[in-house]
Write a protein that holds these residues in place. Structure first.
Motif, PDB file in Angstrom:
ATOM      1  N   ASP A 169       0.834  -1.206   0.000  1.00  8.96           N
ATOM      2  CA  ASP A 169       0.000   0.000   0.000  1.00  8.96           C
ATOM      3  C   ASP A 169       0.866   1.253   0.000  1.00  8.96           C
ATOM      4  N   ARG A 170       1.960   1.199   0.739  1.00  5.76           N
ATOM      5  CA  ARG A 170       2.868   2.347   0.796  1.00  5.76           C
ATOM      6  C   ARG A 170       3.538   2.588  -0.549  1.00  5.76           C
ATOM      7  N   LYS A 229       2.301   1.936  -3.409  1.00  2.00           N
ATOM      8  CA  LYS A 229       1.301   2.442  -4.351  1.00  2.00           C
ATOM      9  C   LYS A 229       1.129   3.950  -4.237  1.00  2.00           C
ATOM     10  N   ARG A 230       1.280   4.472  -3.020  1.00  2.00           N
ATOM     11  CA  ARG A 230       0.973   5.886  -2.824  1.00  2.00           C
ATOM     12  C   ARG A 230       2.203   6.761  -2.606  1.00  2.00           C
ATOM     13  N   THR A 231       3.374   6.155  -2.500  1.00  2.00           N
ATOM     14  CA  THR A 231       4.560   6.963  -2.195  1.00  2.00           C
ATOM     15  C   THR A 231       5.017   7.742  -3.419  1.00  2.00           C
TER      16      THR A 231
END
Length: 699
Positions: A326-327, A329-331
């Motif tokens: 998840d990190r 994907k959004r970093t």
């Protein structure tokens, strides 16, 4: 007025015991009229107290009126650029200022205290031959690590007299008793504790931590070959509660522990108290990106968890994997290397991943002394010779050609002495000259595959890892290959508008299973011949399965090599060209109110639909997603006055259709020819909006 920092220093000074000879020797060197040496190597096993000794050295510098700058190399990537940046931060100069110039301008004697030196062992040769010689002659450098300094320091006639080693061993009885006394351990417990720990500083601190957790401060040692492991197992049983135990177990599986990670993994709204408890333990140190368990503690705890409660171990591992995915994907781009590093560290024991990483003292990507670099003028001939040696003269000619055409695509992996130990060339196929692209058998085969199965659309990019090899071991598992693998994954995650990547492999027997497992498909039939050698091509379409979905797939795989290869996505995700997309869209509008007729539209497997329902959705669910998608997009035209007339034409033809188009034109009060023009323009606008979503551009 005292500060928190003053109190921290006082607490550290109070708990620091022993090492009086080492501190005295450092003070003598530091205060000499002329420095008798410039490098002091402090080395010893994990937990022996190297960090505490460096802190004592820093206090010594302060007492003598000299500057001291501390750098924990555990948080530094093993590259010259990263080291210089970290040292600038430690010295307190901005990014535009040279550390060497800043130190040279300062009149005071300076000590550079570099901890966890084993994690940047890759830079040892570069530091010895290039960086340290440029320091001013009033600089004293302390290198503290687990391993004894390389013999090259002594073998060098220049460095020999300017280097001294300082090995650290366990504390003697008097120092051990002093440590226990300062930690408040009752005197009658000292003898049994010292007999059990043999004066190991970390073990002594663990005993003190263990006794702090309970009212009865009685230590009952048991015979055990691994003191630290036994103490940690006992410690886990005595923590304040289940949440604290879970936090400690989570920290044992990761490289860095943060509050967001604990909140996510343990489903805690606020993990601040857990994190504060964790960071207060004696075997937890602050790192650049979170709390770090001592290596001995981490390995002992994780091994115990796998043995004691394998189901909970796997559950924690799965939750951590999902947190990292998840990190990723959004970093933002600048955070990708750190996020990828953390995920890879977590997966380091996967049976298909572990062989591809050379790990040295828990550093996931140091690759045993290699530095990734851009090519220098003197490298090109060596790289061409490398290709000729492993792939023959024909491939070497193409290497030389592509080096000239796309030199920015070359990454060199060099040893500390500057020797090129390997390299990778990443070709931008869309930028290659068509004639050369067709003449090279490999690029021609890849391009033909793309043209036939997944043509590039406007603005999209296709990358070919045309050459990748180590000087001596070619494409076999090696430190060079480890760095190449990391560079490839970063390329997947960081390259804008990346549509497709292909990797050239000469030995599919060795690599095929891993590539297939990683979601790559074989593109050629029987190999592509270049001179006397044949090469296999493995590719991945990032439009069909974007990096986020790819990461999800890898994260779901667990640790079994027996898992089946990923199902081919060709029948579930289709990459359409713009003309094919528009044609399919027009046909879908015609069947909008006949769902059974939509079963065969390729739009069901486009990104705009797959993004709504997921890649594994069945046909009815895809149809149910497609129909409102078309209706809602058509209705969006009404939001813009310039598109209102187009909206009316599409609405009366497909959304709430009139019996015929002639009737629709009559109801709208426009000539039929005008109506047809408005209808076609309206469908074009709908196609524009959905195409932007299809290719990943914000509408």
């Amino acid at each position: 007025m005292t500060s928190i920092g003053d109190r921290l220093q006082a607490a550290r000074s109070k708990r620091f015991v022993g090492r009086s000879d080492e501190v005295a020797r450092f003070r003598k060197i530091l205060t000499a009229e002329v420095l008798p040496l410039h490098v002091l190597h402090v080395f010893g096993p994990g937990g022996v107290g190297k960090t505490e000794l460096l802190q004592a050295f820093a206090r010594c510098c302060e007492e003598e009126g000299h500057a001291a700058h501390y750098l924990d190399a555990h948080d530094v990537d093993p590259s010259p650029e990263a080291f210089r940046g970290a040292l600038r931060a430690a010295v307190g100069v901005d990014a535009d200022t040279s550390v060497l110039a800043a130190l040279d301008e300062r009149a005071d004697r300076t000590a550079l205290l570099i901890d966890s030196y084993e994690t940047i062992d890759a830079l040892d040769g570069w530091l010895r031959t290039q960086f340290l010689p440029d320091l001013p002659d009033d600089a004293l450098v302390v290198l503290a690590g687990r391993i004894e300094p390389h013999s090259a320091w002594r073998a060098d006639s220049g460095w020999g007299p300017l280097v001294e080693t300082m090995p650290l061993r366990n504390l003697d009885g008097a120092a051990g008793r002093a440590l226990l006394e300062r930690r408040g351990v009752p005197d009658d417990q000292h003898e049994s504790i010292l007999n059990f720990t043999h004066g190991h500083p970390l073990a002594l601190s663990l005993v003190a931590d263990l006794l702090d957790q309970r009212d009865d401060q009685t230590f009952e040692p048991e015979a055990a070959p691994d003191v630290v492991k036994t103490l940690l197992e006992r410690f886990v049983q005595k923590v304040p509660g289940p949440a604290h135990r879970a936090a400690l177990e989570t920290a044992s599986l990761v490289r860095y522990t943060t509050e967001p990670l604990l909140s996510s993994v343990l489903d805690q709204t606020n993990a601040h108290d857990l994190f504060e408890w964790l960071r207060g333990l004696s075997f937890v140190q602050p790192g650049n990106r979170g709390a770090v368990l001592h290596a001995l503690a981490r390995e002992a705890l994780s091994a115990d968890l796998r043995w004691r409660n394998p189901d909970w171990h796997d559950t924690l591992h799965e939750r951590i994997r999902q947190h990292y995915v998840d990190r990723l994907k959004r970093t933002p781009d600048r955070g990708v290397p750190d996020a990828l590093s953390d995920l890879t560290y977590l997966l380091r024991r996967h049976p298909l991943i572990e062989p591809f990483y050379t790990r040295l003292q828990s550093q996931w990507d140091d690759a045993h002394g290699l530095i990734e670099d851009t090519p220098q003028n003197e490298d090109w001939d060596a790289l061409v010779d490398m290709v000729a040696r492993h792939e023959g003269a024909a491939s070497a000619e193409w290497a030389e050609h592509w080096f000239e055409q796309q030199p920015d695509g070359v990454r060199v992996y060099r040893a500390a002495d500057g020797t090129a130990e390997g390299f990778m060339l990443t070709l931008a196929l869309e930028e290659a000259a068509p004639d050369a692209r067709k003449a090279d058998p490999v690029t021609d085969a890849v391009w033909q595959h793309l043209e036939a199965h997944a043509p590039l659309r406007a603005g999209e990019r296709a990358s070919l890892f045309r050459f990748w090899m180590a000087r001596d071991t070619y494409q076999s598992v090696s430190p060079t290959q480890s760095l190449i693998f990391i560079r490839q994954v970063r390329h997947y995650l960081q390259t804008p508008a990346l549509a497709h990547t292909t990797l050239v492999c000469r030995d599919p027997e060795t690599w095929g299973e891993l590539f297939t497992y990683a979601g790559m498909e074989r593109l050629d039939e029987g190999g592509v011949a270049v001179g006397d050698h044949s090469f296999a091509l493995y590719g991945h379409d990032w439009r069909a399965q974007p990096p986020a979905q790819w990461l999800d797939q890898l994260a779901e795989r667990g640790f079994s090599t027996g898992a089946e290869a990923p199902e081919s996505r060709e029948d579930r995700v289709i990459v359409l060209s713009r003309p094919d997309f528009e044609e399919a869209l027009r046909e879908a509008f015609k069947d909008l109110h006949r769902p059974d007729q939509l079963r065969d539209t390729p739009l069901l497997y486009s990104r705009v639909v797959t993004g709504e329902v997921g890649p594994d959705a069945d046909v009815p669910d895809r149809i149910e997603a497609l129909r409102p998608l078309l209706e809602e997009t058509a209705e969006r035209l009404a939001d813009d006055p310039r598109d209102e007339k187009y909206h009316r034409a599409v609405h009366r033809t497909y959304i709430q259709p009139a019996p015929t188009q002639e009737t629709a034109a009559e109801q709208l009060g426009v000539p039929f020819s005008t109506f047809r023009r408005h209808l076609n323009k309206g469908l074009d606008r709908v196609a524009d909006i959905l195409w932007e979503r299809e290719v990943g551009v914000s509408a």
